[in-house]
Design an enzyme around this catalytic site. Structure first.
Site, PDB file in Angstrom:
ATOM      1  N   CYS A 117       0.827  -1.210   0.000  1.00  0.00           N
ATOM      2  CA  CYS A 117       0.000   0.000   0.000  1.00  0.00           C
ATOM      3  C   CYS A 117       0.862   1.261   0.000  1.00  0.00           C
ATOM      4  CB  CYS A 117      -0.929   0.008   1.213  1.00  0.00           C
ATOM      5  SG  CYS A 117      -2.341  -1.101   1.091  1.00  0.00           S
ATOM      6  N   CYS A 233      -5.081   1.589   5.082  1.00  0.00           N
ATOM      7  CA  CYS A 233      -3.983   1.371   4.145  1.00  0.00           C
ATOM      8  C   CYS A 233      -2.929   2.459   4.258  1.00  0.00           C
ATOM      9  CB  CYS A 233      -4.513   1.315   2.711  1.00  0.00           C
ATOM     10  SG  CYS A 233      -5.318   2.841   2.188  1.00  0.00           S
TER      11      CYS A 233
END
Length: 244
Positions: A117, A233
């Protein structure tokens, strides 16, 4: 804008106001310096509200390279529906290629989603936000009780501000429930991601997203192999900072 912004005072005074009122405040303060973050899920509500206030609204979206084909089609539907450009931010190949070559395409199942991410989402987002003064997101408090229950309608973005650049973050939909969002979509017949018809609620990258079962919370469909209270994330890492 010449006067300093009292973020705490505005956040308190607008806490009970409508999303449209919060967006109007954002446009009044920042005009064309305000960007709307469109993630390819029900953020279409945010885009719709902003577009009705400013037909020249600026919108960007992150393409991680791992999205569902339905999400790519949905982004194009929104672009065509509103007749607006959507700036697409993509990962830096100089960062992405070494990770994939060394660790493969599914390393996050073994060592967590943070690194992937970071390269596919956070770096492109940081690159974009370094050029803007304010952004608006579709975050809602009911999306994640563990990390988003205290989301303010206006805040200084603690994750992406720098000592020389204060970034203002608006969350106009903070108080809306999932039911209210979908009521808005259905009432106005807005485009939406067809994955929602197959049990997907919170939609991210294809390998990290799955449908949820009845009575499961929407975030249980994201990074299901990890501890449930830390499911961010990094796009909204400030939520974790504030929580801790």
């Amino acid at each position: 804008m010449s006067q300093p912004i009292d973020v705490a005072e505005l956040a308190a005074s607008y806490a009970g106001k409508s999303p449209q009122d919060i967006l109007k405040l954002a446009f009044d303060l920042f005009g064309d310096d305000l960007w709307i973050s469109f993630s390819g899920a029900e953020d279409v509500v945010l885009v719709d509200m902003a577009w009705k206030l400013n037909k020249n609204v600026k919108v960007f979206s992150l393409d991680t390279g791992r999205l569902h084909s339905e999400t790519y089609r949905f982004i194009e539907q929104v672009r065509e529906h509103y007749g607006i450009p959507i700036e697409i931010m993509t990962p830096d190949p100089a960062l992405l290629q070494p990770m994939v070559n060394e660790k493969g395409l599914f390393s996050f199942y073994r060592d967590g989603h943070g690194e992937c991410c970071g390269i596919r989402k956070i770096e492109p987002l940081r690159r974009k936000l370094s050029t803007v003064r304010a952004w608006a997101t579709g975050q809602r408090r009911d999306q994640s009780p563990g990390t988003r229950s205290q989301v303010a309608v206006l805040e200084i973005d603690s994750a992406f501000s720098t000592p020389s650049h204060s970034l203002y973050k608006f969350n106009p939909l903070a108080q809306m429930s999932s039911e209210e969002v979908w009521g808005y979509i259905r009432m106005l017949e807005l485009p939406y991601n067809s994955l929602h018809e197959r049990g997907f609620i919170s939609i991210g990258c294809e390998p990290c997203t799955r449908p949820v079962l009845p009575n499961q919370h929407e975030r249980e469909g994201r990074w299901w192999w990890e501890e449930s209270t830390q499911k961010e994330c990094g796009l909204h890492a400030g939520n974790l900072i504030a929580k801790n």
